[in-house]
Design a protein around this motif. Structure first.
Motif: not given
Length: 208
Positions: A1-9, A39-40, A181-188
């Motif tokens: 997931m890119n930085g923009f998406a992480h930041s938005a979350i 989140a970043l 939220s970043h960790l959750l979004a990067d999970m498999r």
């Protein structure tokens, strides 16, 4: 997931906390900013959006260092500098050589050191610890310790000290949940994340 998406979350996390705590407009902006930036933070171990925002352009420093090295050699050979020739040439070559090692990670390491120095100077423990976090992250491989529960716990401690200093408990939740939220979004389980994250480092290298 890119930085923009992480930041938005993270933005959404901060906004949700502001809404549930009936925060004032100023506090809402602060919580949203804290959630979005936190989140970043896990991606400080790579050349991501936050890394680019926190550091000077490494190409600029590389160019300045190379030019300085060449100038010192020239001034030494033309006897403008009143030092031994071998010293001047050695210094110039050393600067040119150093320039080849300057990268975004190098700049991030320098930034971490400066943040530590600033924290010590103004006697803010949370800022000093955050500087240490940044410095350590600059040496880590991507999706390792900053993407683990150890990284989350470390950042949560910094967030707790920060929220106490600001006398605003909700900041702790905005920062900690934004990071999580970043960790959750990067999970498999998220489509496209085949690599996942090693959540239980250093105890286990299993990816989730």
């Amino acid at each position: 997931m890119n930085g923009f998406a992480h930041s938005a979350i993270g933005f959404g996390v901060g906004f949700a906390i502001a809404e549930t705590s009936a925060a004032s407009p100023f506090e809402t902006v602060l919580l949203i900013s804290a959630g979005s930036l936190s989140a970043l933070v896990p991606d400080l171990d790579i050349n991501g959006k936050l890394t680019n925002r926190m550091t000077l352009p490494h190409q600029f420093l590389k160019t300045i260092t190379t030019v300085a090295g060449c100038l010192i050699i020239y001034l030494t050979l033309t006897h403008v500098l009143q030092i031994e020739m071998w010293q001047g040439i050695g210094l110039g070559v050393a600067l040119i050589g150093t320039a080849q090692w300057i990268s975004k990670r190098f700049m991030l390491s320098i930034t971490g050191m400066l943040i530590i120095a600033a924290g010590l100077f103004i006697s803010k423990i949370w800022l000093t610890l955050f500087g240490a976090y940044v410095l350590i992250a600059s040496f880590l491989s991507h999706r390792t310790y900053t993407h683990s529960l150890l990284g989350l716990g470390t950042f949560a401690c910094i967030a707790w000290l920060f929220s106490r200093d600001m006398n605003m408990n909700d900041l702790f939740f905005a920062c900690s949940f934004g990071y999580a939220s970043h960790l959750l979004a990067d999970m498999r389980w998220v489509p496209g994340n085949k690599k996942g994250i090693k959540l239980f480092l250093p105890l286990s290298k299993k990816s989730f």
